[in-house]
Design a protein around this motif. Structure first.
Motif, PDB file in Angstrom:
ATOM      1  N   SER A 142       0.831  -1.208   0.000  1.00  0.00           N
ATOM      2  CA  SER A 142       0.000   0.000   0.000  1.00  0.00           C
ATOM      3  C   SER A 142       0.855   1.243   0.000  1.00  0.00           C
ATOM      4  O   SER A 142       1.894   1.286   0.670  1.00  0.00           O
ATOM      5  CB  SER A 142      -0.892   0.035   1.233  1.00  0.00           C
ATOM      6  OG  SER A 142      -1.847  -0.971   1.162  1.00  0.00           O
ATOM      7  N   ILE A 143       0.413   2.230  -0.733  1.00  0.00           N
ATOM      8  CA  ILE A 143       1.099   3.522  -0.746  1.00  0.00           C
ATOM      9  C   ILE A 143       0.104   4.541  -0.236  1.00  0.00           C
ATOM     10  O   ILE A 143      -0.949   4.747  -0.827  1.00  0.00           O
ATOM     11  CB  ILE A 143       1.553   3.900  -2.158  1.00  0.00           C
ATOM     12  CG1 ILE A 143       2.450   2.806  -2.712  1.00  0.00           C
ATOM     13  CG2 ILE A 143       2.290   5.230  -2.143  1.00  0.00           C
ATOM     14  CD1 ILE A 143       2.839   3.002  -4.141  1.00  0.00           C
ATOM     15  N   ILE A 144       0.450   5.127   0.904  1.00  0.00           N
ATOM     16  CA  ILE A 144      -0.512   6.083   1.464  1.00  0.00           C
ATOM     17  C   ILE A 144       0.086   7.476   1.515  1.00  0.00           C
ATOM     18  O   ILE A 144       1.298   7.658   1.446  1.00  0.00           O
ATOM     19  CB  ILE A 144      -0.965   5.668   2.874  1.00  0.00           C
ATOM     20  CG1 ILE A 144       0.218   5.695   3.829  1.00  0.00           C
ATOM     21  CG2 ILE A 144      -1.600   4.306   2.834  1.00  0.00           C
ATOM     22  CD1 ILE A 144      -0.212   5.494   5.266  1.00  0.00           C
ATOM     23  N   GLY A 145      -0.797   8.433   1.633  1.00  0.00           N
ATOM     24  CA  GLY A 145      -0.350   9.817   1.726  1.00  0.00           C
ATOM     25  C   GLY A 145      -1.584  10.669   1.523  1.00  0.00           C
ATOM     26  O   GLY A 145      -2.588  10.185   0.989  1.00  0.00           O
ATOM     27  N   GLY A 180       1.591  12.845  -4.042  1.00  0.00           N
ATOM     28  CA  GLY A 180       2.349  12.352  -5.194  1.00  0.00           C
ATOM     29  C   GLY A 180       2.188  10.877  -5.460  1.00  0.00           C
ATOM     30  O   GLY A 180       2.818  10.341  -6.364  1.00  0.00           O
ATOM     31  N   LYS A 181       1.322  10.175  -4.684  1.00  0.00           N
ATOM     32  CA  LYS A 181       1.227   8.735  -4.875  1.00  0.00           C
ATOM     33  C   LYS A 181       0.631   8.378  -6.230  1.00  0.00           C
ATOM     34  O   LYS A 181       1.131   7.494  -6.935  1.00  0.00           O
ATOM     35  CB  LYS A 181       0.432   8.082  -3.748  1.00  0.00           C
ATOM     36  CG  LYS A 181      -0.582   8.960  -3.089  1.00  0.00           C
ATOM     37  CD  LYS A 181      -1.164   8.300  -1.887  1.00  0.00           C
ATOM     38  CE  LYS A 181      -2.648   8.599  -1.802  1.00  0.00           C
ATOM     39  NZ  LYS A 181      -2.933  10.035  -1.769  1.00  0.00           N
ATOM     40  N   SER A 182      -0.430   9.105  -6.632  1.00  0.00           N
ATOM     41  CA  SER A 182      -1.006   8.820  -7.942  1.00  0.00           C
ATOM     42  C   SER A 182      -0.013   9.110  -9.046  1.00  0.00           C
ATOM     43  O   SER A 182       0.113   8.349 -10.004  1.00  0.00           O
ATOM     44  CB  SER A 182      -2.239   9.692  -8.179  1.00  0.00           C
ATOM     45  OG  SER A 182      -3.353   9.141  -7.582  1.00  0.00           O
ATOM     46  N   THR A 183       0.690  10.215  -8.896  1.00  0.00           N
ATOM     47  CA  THR A 183       1.659  10.601  -9.928  1.00  0.00           C
ATOM     48  C   THR A 183       2.739   9.546 -10.072  1.00  0.00           C
ATOM     49  O   THR A 183       3.119   9.172 -11.180  1.00  0.00           O
ATOM     50  CB  THR A 183       2.286  11.958  -9.572  1.00  0.00           C
ATOM     51  OG1 THR A 183       1.263  12.874  -9.224  1.00  0.00           O
ATOM     52  CG2 THR A 183       3.091  12.496 -10.730  1.00  0.00           C
ATOM     53  N   LEU A 184       3.222   9.049  -8.937  1.00  0.00           N
ATOM     54  CA  LEU A 184       4.277   8.037  -8.984  1.00  0.00           C
ATOM     55  C   LEU A 184       3.792   6.810  -9.750  1.00  0.00           C
ATOM     56  O   LEU A 184       4.498   6.257 -10.602  1.00  0.00           O
ATOM     57  CB  LEU A 184       4.684   7.642  -7.559  1.00  0.00           C
ATOM     58  CG  LEU A 184       5.855   6.672  -7.449  1.00  0.00           C
ATOM     59  CD1 LEU A 184       7.121   7.322  -7.976  1.00  0.00           C
ATOM     60  CD2 LEU A 184       6.051   6.227  -5.997  1.00  0.00           C
ATOM     61  N   MET A 185       2.575   6.393  -9.473  1.00  0.00           N
ATOM     62  CA  MET A 185       2.037   5.219 -10.142  1.00  0.00           C
ATOM     63  C   MET A 185       1.798   5.494 -11.623  1.00  0.00           C
ATOM     64  O   MET A 185       1.982   4.622 -12.473  1.00  0.00           O
ATOM     65  CB  MET A 185       0.742   4.779  -9.465  1.00  0.00           C
ATOM     66  CG  MET A 185       0.981   4.224  -8.080  1.00  0.00           C
ATOM     67  SD  MET A 185       2.018   2.739  -8.071  1.00  0.00           S
ATOM     68  CE  MET A 185       3.556   3.370  -7.454  1.00  0.00           C
ATOM     69  N   MET A 200       3.962   8.471   1.675  1.00  0.00           N
ATOM     70  CA  MET A 200       4.505   9.577   0.893  1.00  0.00           C
ATOM     71  C   MET A 200       3.978  10.885   1.438  1.00  0.00           C
ATOM     72  O   MET A 200       2.841  10.969   1.906  1.00  0.00           O
ATOM     73  CB  MET A 200       4.095   9.438  -0.574  1.00  0.00           C
ATOM     74  CG  MET A 200       4.849   8.319  -1.249  1.00  0.00           C
ATOM     75  SD  MET A 200       4.799   8.412  -3.019  1.00  0.00           S
ATOM     76  CE  MET A 200       5.525   9.997  -3.329  1.00  0.00           C
ATOM     77  N   ARG A 201       4.833  11.890   1.338  1.00  0.00           N
ATOM     78  CA  ARG A 201       4.410  13.199   1.811  1.00  0.00           C
ATOM     79  C   ARG A 201       5.101  14.259   0.972  1.00  0.00           C
ATOM     80  O   ARG A 201       6.305  14.260   0.846  1.00  0.00           O
ATOM     81  CB  ARG A 201       4.782  13.375   3.279  1.00  0.00           C
ATOM     82  CG  ARG A 201       4.299  14.705   3.860  1.00  0.00           C
ATOM     83  CD  ARG A 201       4.432  14.748   5.363  1.00  0.00           C
ATOM     84  NE  ARG A 201       5.758  15.146   5.796  1.00  0.00           N
ATOM     85  CZ  ARG A 201       6.406  14.585   6.805  1.00  0.00           C
ATOM     86  NH1 ARG A 201       5.876  13.575   7.453  1.00  0.00           N
ATOM     87  NH2 ARG A 201       7.592  15.004   7.152  1.00  0.00           N
ATOM     88  N   ARG A 202       4.309  15.160   0.398  1.00  0.00           N
ATOM     89  CA  ARG A 202       4.819  16.295  -0.374  1.00  0.00           C
ATOM     90  C   ARG A 202       5.856  15.882  -1.419  1.00  0.00           C
ATOM     91  O   ARG A 202       6.901  16.490  -1.532  1.00  0.00           O
ATOM     92  CB  ARG A 202       5.454  17.334   0.537  1.00  0.00           C
ATOM     93  CG  ARG A 202       4.510  17.871   1.563  1.00  0.00           C
ATOM     94  CD  ARG A 202       4.204  19.352   1.341  1.00  0.00           C
ATOM     95  NE  ARG A 202       3.202  19.781   2.321  1.00  0.00           N
ATOM     96  CZ  ARG A 202       3.504  20.248   3.515  1.00  0.00           C
ATOM     97  NH1 ARG A 202       4.765  20.401   3.861  1.00  0.00           N
ATOM     98  NH2 ARG A 202       2.545  20.588   4.338  1.00  0.00           N
TER      99      ARG A 202
END
Lengths: 303, 512, 352
Positions: free
Chosen positions: B36-39, B44-49, B216-218
């Motif tokens: 899971s990737i949370i933030g 930026g989690k969607s962007t990373l994916m 993830m944060r900022r």
């Protein structure tokens, strides 16, 4: 009304409908790709001019057709460049292109041929007419349908079925329509919606090129200023009314042709000529009106 | 290293002109895990994916799959490498059938390019059987439920032999029971050897299903840990960098007179003839209380709000505002007394290309006397003054009142909108998904403001898909299902599961 | 404000530059041609008067286009409404025996109302029958063109002329000239421009129009009466066109009679001006003046360096496209440049 008159009207009806029909076939591709393309008028006008210029400079109707299509494709490339690359807004680009087409064709007609208003010349080679063996022997139909430029038969028998098949039965058509419905969805599965829009615009250019050429070297044998006379706009109206369905476009184009044919043929009679010229445009408004009666609208349309 | 089915190194992504969404992010995913990737929103989690899936091109950085460097520039390339993504907003063509949607982009056809869709049916049959899916292949996608559509998106990926599935906030649109079904499916997929990347900001779910959690944060990765001994507080602290108030302080109030009353209201669907989007809906909201409206999206809540505002006509019943029947009033009249925060701030709540001043003037321009200048004309100076006041009182971060709306972040835009609506001073405030897609700071602030209005005696109608929000803010909750109000509860008398049952129609308390 | 000013200045320079390139390409002397244009449009008080009179007319049409673009209504019936204005002004001017100080206002009001009505009809067809006003107004153009032609062929025909055209309007109906060269239309247009500016910026109506044009959904939810505003915008747009038509008849430098098909080029030009000025009233004034200068000087250019008139039409079209594309593309360009700068910041860190 004499029988001969009716036959003449029907004959010119079919013939007059071709430019609008072909423009409609071209425009429906951009419609399905969700590109708001109002440069059809400009495309028809430019191709009508380049077709005439082509035949006059080469003496061949084949080159006339080729030049006609090239002219229209050039306009479509211009449209594609400003809309897709510069992202200038389809409405503005369309209007600007139409203006350029009007000014440009008049300008070059003067520059190249030293004529204002109408360009006629024995050098204009029109598309050969076909005398179809079986058709010529059928009594009524032969008067209406026989002896037309071959592009006429091509349009009805080849272009329309081909467009229908491509649109609804091929992978290309499925993807094109997907691009129009939901470009995001198409992009997400790897379909380059950008490319499909470009191809749609180009196809429109080719088909309008055929339509415009037919106008100047098929239906008539000349070029006059603003020859397209709103046919491009009527094609747009038809596309919007039929939501881009090829067969319905064909039917409405025939109706338009009928009105124009009626208008031309009634000229000799006591109705003032201007009213007969008005017919196709009035007919378009009536068609819009009838279409609105069909839809039962509920709720606030503006929301 | 060899276990890492995916490795992203030093990814930088900048959105023009100067929005650095990813600041050299590195991420490692092990094979067969649910990661899971949370933030919070905007981390930026969607962007990373999206970079992993080829939808966005990174400015810098590299991707390695199973130790091999791969260049992924388009979704098609990602899928060819076995990576697939299910987006928050479904990427489906509504008017196409399920079959057409699944094969789109990979259509079986003959040498001429003619479609041969039936060839896909066999392959699909196996997939459908393996995971117990059951939907009609020839039905138009737009006629199916949201949960079904989501499953179709997953089948799309399985059809293409994807081994790594990325799911972006999948439960945002699901009722609790549907979310449970999804989690069971994810387990099945894991058993079948797939790797799952799960993006979410819902901490309960993440703690429930993940093997590994990344925060993830900022635009930066804060940490990655196995899911052992972690709790919500640790997670939210990492996400925001400080203690987060997970609930809002709400003093007890005594509600006053009835402000809004829906009495047997029915609304006909403009899209589907014969369908009633609202069927004899009755409820009321009193001064000083927050009525929360729950329901899976598409069950009539949106139409109820539209009918209230005046955008949809009602065909039965009436709507009363402070005792007066407003059922036949135009939107213009109603807005004199209703403050409205719409669902879609970009489309219905603002004009993105206009300045803040122009945005704030809306509705005030004919309702409020504050903007009148000489000769009864609008005074530009007073418009700017109103805007400046809102910027200050609602903590909007922007250059000045001449900034354009689209230059502000989502949270700040929403604050401007809320400021505008609250400043109208109406007795009824309608808030439809007011904090959707916003960062935690903005969410906290906006919730505080809404409760403040309620404390002042304003009647608040809150429509939300987020049960947490509803439970924390509402004084009473009503549930929509299939266009009818099927339940009413106080938050302290019920549970999320119970509300979920009502949302899905498993239970109902209708009288007929 | 300075961004708008730079774009306008850039636009004017582009026009001049493109013109020079085109002239050279077609084999004409650019400097001589431009000199001729300038002389014939600004070289004498008479020329200035002609240029300004033309500016007044085309500015009205541009205002019509601006109104329609800004408010989201699609009124493409510029030509038809201009014709309506012209024919009504002619009819009043020929057949109503009124003294000058009554006649001129009567013609102005009549043509404004006529243009407004034609546009309003299309608007009502949209409101009640959901008929796309884009197409209806376009069709009206053709229909009105033929209809007005019919009128001057029959009931309104001047028996003295060999080509079909209307009689000349009564002499007291012609706009007076001030200071020997400035036509009254110029002052009238100025007044209208000032009123329009105030209308746009400082009234509820203007605000609602603008918002409706930018985002009709937002305006609707905000309480703006979308349908009412739509109809008002159509009517206002038509009124401007009608006024333009009237000025085309009563201007002291005009023919003062109706000739079939007159005004068509103004219709297109007005649209182009609205587009290139980005619906900004000041921009409209400047571009109207610039294009009128080019057009007024075009006859002179044709006489002196034999560049055909239509050249100017093409030039205007090309200018519009260049200016607008520069405008649209520059934002993207600047944004991309900023993004690249940010990206470089990250590369530098790596070196450390």
């Amino acid at each position: 009304m004499s029988w001969n008159l009716i036959l003449t009207i029907l004959s010119s009806a079919f013939s007059a409908s071709i430019p609008v029909l072909l423009a409609g076939m071209g425009g429906l591709f951009t419609h399905h790709a969700n590109v708001f393309n109002i440069s059809l008028e400009g495309m028809l006008l430019v191709s009508a001019f380049t077709a005439v210029a082509g035949t006059m400079s080469t003496g061949s109707w084949v080159m006339g057709l080729v030049y006609g299509m090239l002219g229209s494709v050039f306009v479509s490339l211009l449209f594609a460049f400003f809309v897709l690359k510069i992202q200038m807004g389809e409405f503005i680009t369309g209007i600007a292109i139409n203006t350029l087409a009007t000014g440009g064709t008049t300008y070059f007609m003067r520059q190249m041929f030293n004529v204002k208003g109408t360009l006629t010349s024995p050098d204009i080679v029109s598309i050969p007419k076909w005398d179809i063996p079986i058709l010529r022997d059928i009594p009524v139909l032969s008067d209406i349908l026989n002896g037309q430029p071959w592009l006429f038969y091509f349009a009805f028998l080849v272009v329309i079925p081909l467009v229908y098949i491509v649109l609804y039965k091929t992978r290309f058509g499925l993807r094109l329509r997907a691009t129009g419905f939901e470009a995001k969805a198409a992009d997400a599965v790897g379909i380059k919606s950008h490319s499909y829009r470009l191809i749609a615009i180009l196809i429109c250019g080719v088909l309008c090129g055929l339509g415009g050429s037919y106008l100047s070297i098929g239906y008539m044998r000349m070029f006059s200023e603003n020859m397209s006379s709103g046919r491009g706009w009527i094609a747009i109206a038809i596309i919007l009314l039929t939501k881009g369905q090829p067969l319905k476009i064909m039917m409405l184009a025939l109706v338009f042709g009928f009105c124009e044919g009626l208008g031309m043929s009634l000229q000799g009679y006591e109705i003032p000529v201007q009213f007969t010229y008005m017919l196709p445009y009035v007919a378009t408004i009536i068609a819009l009106f009838l279409d609105s009666r069909k839809k039962k609208s509920v709720g606030n349309k503006k929301a | 290293m060899e276990n890492n089915v995916v490795e992203m190194r030093d990814i930088v992504k900048i959105f023009p002109p100067d929005n650095v969404a990813l600041k050299r992010v590195s991420l490692s995913i092990k094979k067969g895990e649910i990661h899971s990737i949370i933030g919070e929103n905007g981390a930026g989690k969607s962007t990373l994916m999206k970079v992993l899936y080829g939808l966005e091109k990174a400015n810098q950085g590299e991707i390695f799959l199973g130790g091999v460097h791969k260049q992924i520039s388009t979704p098609k390339e990602a899928v060819d490498c076995g990576i697939g993504m299910v987006h928050q907003e479904f990427m489906l063509v509504g008017v196409y059938t399920v079959l057409e949607n699944i094969v789109l982009g990979d259509e079986p056809c003959n040498a001429l390019g003619m479609l041969k869709l039936d060839a896909a049916r066999d392959k699909l049959k196996n997939i459908l059987e393996q995971f117990h899916f059951d939907f009609p292949l020839d039905e138009q996608v737009q006629n199916l439920s949201v949960a079904a559509q989501q499953k179709i998106e997953i089948v799309k990926l399985l059809y293409r032999n994807v081994d790594i599935l990325i799911l972006d906030e999948p439960t945002a649109v699901l009722a609790p029971q549907e979310a449970d079904e999804l989690f069971k499916l994810l387990e099945q997929l894991k058993q079948a050897g797939k790797t799952i990347l799960f993006i979410s900001h819902k901490l309960d779910e993440v703690l429930r299903i993940s093997d590994t959690i990344t925060v993830m944060r900022r635009g930066e990765r804060v940490w990655t840990k196995p899911n052992q001994g972690l709790d919500k507080i640790a997670l939210s602290n990492a996400m925001v960098g400080r203690d987060v108030m997970l609930t809002v302080e709400k003093p007890e109030t005594v509600p006053g007179d009835t402000v809004l009353e829906f009495d047997g209201v029915s609304v006909k669907s403009p899209l589907v003839p014969g369908k009633l989007d609202n069927d004899r809906v009755s409820f009321s909201v009193r001064a000083g209380e927050i009525l929360g409206v729950a329901g899976v999206e598409g069950n009539g809540q949106y139409e109820m709000v539209q009918a209230l505002i005046g955008a949809l006509p009602i065909c039965a019943g009436n709507i009363r505002l402070m005792g007066r029947d407003i059922s036949k009033d135009a939107i213009r009249e109603r807005r004199r007394q209703i403050s409205y925060i719409s669902q879609d701030r970009k489309r219905s709540g603002s004009s993105q290309t206009d300045t803040l001043t122009d945005n704030v003037t809306m509705t005030h321009h004919y309702v409020s006397g504050r903007l009148k200048g000489k000769l009864g004309l609008l005074s530009v100076r007073k418009m700017r003054k109103l805007c400046d006041e809102i910027i200050e009182n609602y903590q909007v971060k922007c250059k000045n009142s001449s900034t354009r709306m689209m230059e502000l972040s989502g949270g700040n835009q929403q604050k401007v909108i809320i400021g505008r609506e609250i400043e109208l001073g109406c007795r009824l405030l309608v808030a439809d998904q007011p904090v959707r897609g916003l960062d935690v700071g903005s969410i906290e602030y906006i919730h505080k403001k809404i409760v403040e209005e309620r404390n002042k005696g304003v009647a608040v109608l809150l429509v939300s898909a987020d049960l947490d929000e509803l439970f924390s803010l509402s004084d009473r909750i009503v549930v929509f299902h299939n266009g009818r109000l099927v339940a009413q509860r106080r938050p302290d008398e019920t549970t999320r599961e119970e509300i979920g049952e009502f949302m899905l129609g498993a239970r109902s308390e209708l009288n007929d | 404000m300075t961004k708008k000013a730079t774009t306008i200045a850039l636009g004017i320079l582009t026009a001049i530059g493109m013109g020079m390139l085109l002239l050279v390409w077609q084999g004409y002397d650019p400097l001589d041609s431009y000199a001729a244009v300038f002389r014939y449009s600004m070289g004498s008080s008479f020329a200035i008067g002609v240029t300004l009179e033309r500016t007044a007319i085309v500015a009205m049409v541009a205002l019509a286009a601006t109104t329609t673009f800004s408010s989201g209504a699609s009124n493409l019936g510029m030509f038809g409404q201009i014709l309506t204005g012209e024919i009504i002004a002619t009819a009043i001017g020929v057949y109503l025996p009124l003294p000058g100080w009554l006649l001129i206002p009567a013609m102005l009001i009549g043509s404004a109302l006529g243009g407004a009505c034609m546009a309003l009809i299309a608007g009502l067809l949209r409101k009640y029958f959901n008929m796309n006003e884009f197409i209806t107004t376009l069709m009206f153009n053709f229909i009105l063109d033929y209809f007005t032609e019919y009128l001057v062929n029959t009931s309104m025909r001047d028996p003295l002329m060999s080509w079909p055209m209307s009689k000349v309007i009564a002499p007291q109906g012609v706009m007076p000239r001030f200071f020997g060269f400035l036509d009254g239309s110029v002052f009238f247009a100025l007044a209208i421009l000032v009123i329009s500016y105030i209308l746009w910026k400082n009234t509820r109506f203007g605000y609602e129009m603008r918002m409706n044009g930018k985002n009709p959904i937002f305006a609707n939810y905000g309480g703006c009466d979308a349908q009412g505003n739509f109809l008002k915008a159509m009517a206002l747009s038509g009124a401007y066109n009608g006024l333009a038509g009237c000025l085309l008849i009563i201007g002291s430098g005009q023919q003062n009679r109706f000739v079939p098909g007159m005004g068509e080029n103004y219709a297109n030009e007005g649209l182009m001006i609205a587009i290139v000025a980005n619906n900004n009233v000041i921009g409209v004034v400047l571009y109207s003046f610039l294009f009128s200068m080019l057009n007024a000087g075009a006859t002179g250019m044709q006489l002196e360096t034999s560049v055909p008139l239509e050249f100017i039409t093409m030039l205007i079209g090309l200018t519009v496209m260049s200016v607008v594309s520069i405008r649209e593309y520059s934002t993207t360009f600047i944004n991309n440049a900023k993004a690249m700068a940010e990206n470089r910041k990250f590369k530098k860190r790596e070196v450390k």
